[in-house]
Design an enzyme around this catalytic site. Structure first.
Site, PDB file in Angstrom:
ATOM      1  N   ALA A 117      11.742  44.938 -41.734  1.00  0.00           N
ATOM      2  CA  ALA A 117      10.646  45.383 -42.611  1.00  0.00           C
ATOM      3  C   ALA A 117      11.028  46.732 -43.199  1.00  0.00           C
ATOM      4  O   ALA A 117      11.699  47.538 -42.541  1.00  0.00           O
ATOM      5  CB  ALA A 117       9.355  45.513 -41.812  1.00  0.00           C
ATOM      6  N   SER A 118      10.597  46.960 -44.436  1.00  0.00           N
ATOM      7  CA  SER A 118      10.946  48.229 -45.076  1.00  0.00           C
ATOM      8  C   SER A 118       9.744  48.713 -45.882  1.00  0.00           C
ATOM      9  O   SER A 118       9.351  48.071 -46.854  1.00  0.00           O
ATOM     10  CB  SER A 118      12.156  47.999 -45.982  1.00  0.00           C
ATOM     11  OG  SER A 118      12.352  49.126 -46.789  1.00  0.00           O
ATOM     12  N   ALA A 119       9.157  49.826 -45.437  1.00  0.00           N
ATOM     13  CA  ALA A 119       7.994  50.380 -46.143  1.00  0.00           C
ATOM     14  C   ALA A 119       8.367  51.753 -46.686  1.00  0.00           C
ATOM     15  O   ALA A 119       9.490  52.225 -46.485  1.00  0.00           O
ATOM     16  CB  ALA A 119       6.807  50.458 -45.199  1.00  0.00           C
ATOM     17  N   VAL A 122       7.551  54.765 -45.868  1.00  0.00           N
ATOM     18  CA  VAL A 122       7.817  55.869 -44.948  1.00  0.00           C
ATOM     19  C   VAL A 122       8.876  55.509 -43.902  1.00  0.00           C
ATOM     20  O   VAL A 122       9.684  56.344 -43.506  1.00  0.00           O
ATOM     21  CB  VAL A 122       6.497  56.315 -44.257  1.00  0.00           C
ATOM     22  CG1 VAL A 122       6.768  57.248 -43.098  1.00  0.00           C
ATOM     23  CG2 VAL A 122       5.592  56.998 -45.263  1.00  0.00           C
ATOM     24  N   GLN A 127      11.428  52.188 -41.872  1.00  0.00           N
ATOM     25  CA  GLN A 127      11.855  50.795 -41.842  1.00  0.00           C
ATOM     26  C   GLN A 127      12.147  50.397 -40.405  1.00  0.00           C
ATOM     27  O   GLN A 127      12.389  51.242 -39.540  1.00  0.00           O
ATOM     28  CB  GLN A 127      13.008  50.533 -42.806  1.00  0.00           C
ATOM     29  CG  GLN A 127      14.287  51.288 -42.594  1.00  0.00           C
ATOM     30  CD  GLN A 127      15.247  51.011 -43.779  1.00  0.00           C
ATOM     31  OE1 GLN A 127      14.872  51.127 -44.947  1.00  0.00           O
ATOM     32  NE2 GLN A 127      16.487  50.651 -43.459  1.00  0.00           N
ATOM     33  N   VAL A 128      12.077  49.083 -40.161  1.00  0.00           N
ATOM     34  CA  VAL A 128      12.172  48.581 -38.784  1.00  0.00           C
ATOM     35  C   VAL A 128      13.411  47.704 -38.655  1.00  0.00           C
ATOM     36  O   VAL A 128      13.625  46.794 -39.454  1.00  0.00           O
ATOM     37  CB  VAL A 128      10.907  47.767 -38.418  1.00  0.00           C
ATOM     38  CG1 VAL A 128      11.019  47.210 -36.997  1.00  0.00           C
ATOM     39  CG2 VAL A 128       9.658  48.618 -38.555  1.00  0.00           C
ATOM     40  N   ASP A 130      -6.491  50.979 -38.393  1.00  0.00           N
ATOM     41  CA  ASP A 130      -5.717  50.437 -39.520  1.00  0.00           C
ATOM     42  C   ASP A 130      -5.464  48.945 -39.282  1.00  0.00           C
ATOM     43  O   ASP A 130      -4.322  48.484 -39.323  1.00  0.00           O
ATOM     44  CB  ASP A 130      -4.388  51.213 -39.626  1.00  0.00           C
ATOM     45  CG  ASP A 130      -3.632  50.884 -40.904  1.00  0.00           C
ATOM     46  OD1 ASP A 130      -4.267  50.431 -41.863  1.00  0.00           O
ATOM     47  OD2 ASP A 130      -2.403  51.088 -40.939  1.00  0.00           O
TER      48      ASP A 130
END
Lengths: 115, 451
Positions: B113-115, B117, B119-120, B280
Site C-alpha cells: 500500500a502506498s499513501a 504519508v 507506505q507499507v 478513523d
C-alpha cells in the site's frame, strides 16, 4: 465489568419473585421494547432497565442451579482485572525497553560506521 | 513559482473549473456546494500530503463544514505512486543504522500500500518476539512494515505554515465566517504531529488489544517493538476481506449480521466504557477475517474522553434509545452545548421531532439521522458545537455506516439499548454518584411514605 449492579438488582428480583404489579408491568413494557413497546421519555429508561434486570435474573437463576449441580466453576476462579492491568503495564514497559534497546543499537551502529 | 503561489493557483484553478457545474453561481444551494466541494477535493489531492491529511480532518468535522464538503473529503483518494525501495531503505537506515534486509527476513521491495504519508511493505519476522499483549509471534511470522515517506513531516509542516498565512488573510478579508480556519489548522498540526510518530499508533494498538482481551472476535495486529521507531512501525500482517468485499466473505460463511452487531457493540464499549476510541473507522481500516472476527487496523486518529464526558455521552445515547429529549438536552449541556434560555423550547421541540423521526422504512432506527440532524439543528440556531462532540457524533454515524456495510438491516439504536442501559445501571453503583444522589432519593422515598 458492568455486571455488578445488574447482578445486585437481579439478585434482589430473584429473592422477590412476587414483585409488585408496577414492576411486572415495567418489565412487560421493557420486553415489548422499541418505539411501540415504550412510550419514550424518562420512564422508558426504567422500563428498559427493568426488562434487562429480569433477563439477568433468569441468567443468575440458571447459573446458581448449574453451580449447585457442579457444572460451573466457583465464581472466584475468574481472572483478576487488577492483576491483568499490572501485567499489561509490565508488558508495555518491556515493549518500551525493547524499543529503547533497538534505538541505542542503531546509534551504536551509526557511530561504528563513521570513518 | 513559490509554494504559496502554487497552492493559491491550484485552488483557484480547481474552483474556477467548478463554475459550469455550479451554473456560474445560479444553481441550487446543494448543487453549488457539491461542485465547490468536488473542486476543493481535487485541489487537495493535487497539492499532496498536508492537504490530503487536512481533507481527512475535514471529513470528520460535520459540525464545521457542509455535508457536501464532508462527503467529498471522505471519498478523497489517498493513494500515490510508491517510492522506489532505495528511498524507503534510506528512512530505515536513518532510524536503525541498518539495511531492511538486516532487520527483517524477505523484506519485499514493492509496497502493498502506498499513501501520501507512508507506505507499507511486507516482510517476515527474523526471531520470535513476545509482544506487549497476546501470544508470542513465531519467527517467520508475516509482517506489515509501515514506513513514513522521506521528508513527509517537513513537507507537511512547510505547507501548514503557508496554509496558515493564507488562512489568516482569509480571516482578515472576512472570507471565513462559518468556521475558524486558523483554529482548524492548529488542531490539524497537533493531529499530524501525533500521526507522524508511529510509536503512538503502536502504543494505542497495544492498549486496544488489552482492552479487548476478553473478546475473541476482535483482532488487533501485535506490534514488534525492537523493529519500530518514530518513522517505522512493524506489526503483524492481517489478512481478510475489506468491507467492500463483503459478498465474498458471506460466500465463505462469515456471519455478517453477528459481526455487524458485534462491531457496533465493540465501538460503544470503546466510547462508553474505556473513553478511548478508534476515530478513523472506514472500510480500508477494517477487515473481516475467515475466523469470523473483525480486525482493526491503523490507529493513527484516536479520540479520548474524560470519565465525565464518557458518562454524559452515554446519557445522550440513552436519550436517543429511549426518545427522551430532556435527557439529551441536559447532558449535551454538560458536554459544552450551551443552549441560550430563549432557545431551549425551540431546540427541545426540534430534538423531539428528530428522536421521533429516526425510524427508517424497514422499521430499523437510524442514528445518523439523529446525530447529524442534531448538529445541523444547533448550527441553524447559531449554537457552538464543541469539537470533541462533533467528532464523536460523526464517529458514531460512521460506525453505523460500517455496520450497515456488513449488514444493511442492522438497527444500531436497538443494538445500543442494552449497552447504554447496562453502563448507566453500573453508574448507579458508583459511590460518588450514590453520595450525590442519595439525599434526594431519601427525600423522595420519605415523601412517598408520608403521603
Amino acid at each position: 465489568m458492568t455486571d455488578d449492579v445488574m447482578r445486585f438488582f437481579a439478585a434482589w428480583m430473584l429473592t422477590h419473585e412476587t414483585a409488585d404489579e408496577g414492576l411486572k408491568a415495567a418489565v412487560e413494557r421493557g420486553e415489548a421494547g422499541g418505539a411501540e413497546g415504550m412510550s419514550g421519555g424518562p420512564d422508558a429508561f426504567v422500563d428498559g432497565l427493568a426488562a434487562m434486570v429480569a433477563e439477568e435474573k433468569e441468567r443468575l437463576k440458571a447459573e446458581l442451579e448449574a453451580r449447585a449441580r457442579g457444572e460451573l466453576p466457583p465464581p472466584d476462579e475468574k481472572r483478576d482485572p487488577v492483576l491483568d492491568e499490572i501485567r499489561f503495564e509490565v508488558g508495555e514497559l518491556r515493549g518500551r525497553l525493547d524499543n529503547l534497546e533497538s534505538m541505542l543499537e542503531s546509534i551504536l551502529a551509526r557511530l561504528e560506521a563513521r570513518p | 513559482m513559490s509554494r504559496q503561489s502554487r497552492i493559491a493557483l491550484t485552488l483557484a484553478k480547481r474552483w474556477l473549473a467548478t463554475l459550469p457545474a455550479a451554473r456560474f453561481g445560479l444553481a441550487s444551494g446543494p448543487r453549488r456546494r457539491a461542485a465547490f466541494a468536488r473542486g476543493t477535493r481535487r485541489a487537495f489531492e493535487e497539492l499532496g500530503p498536508a492537504f490530503v491529511k487536512l481533507g481527512q480532518l475535514i471529513s470528520v468535522r460535520p459540525d464545521e463544514f457542509s455535508d457536501e464538503l464532508v462527503a467529498e473529503m471522505r471519498s478523497m483518494q489517498d493513494a500515490v505512486p510508491p517510492l522506489p525501495y532505495e528511498r524507503i531503505a534510506e528512512v530505515v537506515r536513518a532510524e536503525f543504522g541498518r539495511d531492511p534486509d538486516e532487520l527483517w527476513d524477505a523484506f519485499e521491495r514493492e509496497p502493498v500500500a502506498s499513501a501520501s504519508v507512508a507506505q507499507v511493505h511486507r516482510a517476515r519476522l527474523r526471531e520470535a518476539y513476545r509482544p506487549v499483549w497476546g501470544a508470542e509471534l513465531a519467527a517467520g511470522t508475516d509482517l506489515a512494515v509501515k514506513i513514513v515517506r522521506p521528508k513527509a513531516a517537513e513537507a507537511i509542516r512547510a505547507d501548514v505554515g503557508v496554509a496558515r498565512r493564507l488562512a489568516e488573510r482569509a480571516v482578515r478579508w472576512g472570507l471565513a465566517r462559518r468556521f475558524d480556519p486558523v483554529g482548524l489548522l492548529d488542531e490539524f498540526e497537533a493531529s499530524v504531529d501525533r500521526e507522524l510518530d508511529l510509536r503512538q499508533e503502536g502504543r494505542f494498538a497495544d492498549r486496544f488489544a488489552f482492552d479487548f482481551r476478553d473478546d475473541a472476535r476482535i483482532e488487533v495486529p501485535r506490534i514488534v517493538w525492537p523493529r519500530s521507531a518514530r518513522r517505522v512501525l512493524t506489526m503483524e500482517y492481517m489478512t481478510g476481506w475489506r468491507l467492500t468485499e463483503i459478498d465474498a466473505a458471506a460466500a465463505e460463511g462469515v456471519d455478517c449480521y453477528g459481526l455487524a452487531v458485534h462491531g457496533a457493540t465493540a465501538f460503544m464499549r470503546q466510547v462508553f466504557v474505556y473513553g478511548r476510541y478508534h476515530a478513523d473507522l472506514h472500510p480500508a481500516n477494517l477487515f473481516v477475517t475467515p475466523r469470523n472476527t473483525i480486525a482493526y487496523l491503523d490507529f493513527g486518529i484516536v479520540g479520548y474522553l474524560t470519565p465525565e464526558e464518557r458518562m454524559n455521552i452515554t446519557q445522550v445515547m440513552a436519550a436517543l434509545v429511549y426518545r427522551d429529549a430532556d435527557r439529551a438536552l441536559r447532558y449535551s449541556a454538560k458536554l459544552g452545548v450551551d443552549v441560550p434560555a430563549e432557545k431551549v423550547d425551540v431546540i427541545r421541540a426540534g430534538l423531539g421531532a428528530l428522536l421521533d423521526g429516526t425510524e427508517r422504512p424497514d422499521g430499523t432506527r437510524d442514528f445518523r439521522h439523529f446525530g447529524l440532524g442534531f448538529l445541523r439543528l444547533l448550527g441553524e440556531h447559531g449554537i457552538a458545537i464543541p469539537s470533541g462532540y462533533g467528532l464523536l457524533i460523526k464517529s458514531l454515524a460512521t460506525v453505523e455506516g460500517v455496520a450497515r456495510a456488513l449488514y444493511p438491516q442492522i438497527d444500531i439504536v436497538a443494538t445500543a439499548q442494552p449497552f447504554t442501559t447496562r453502563v448507566l445501571a453500573q453508574a448507579m453503583g458508583d459511590p460518588a454518584r450514590l453520595a450525590e444522589r442519595l439525599p434526594a432519593a431519601v427525600r423522595a422515598a420519605l415523601r412517598e411514605l408520608v403521603v
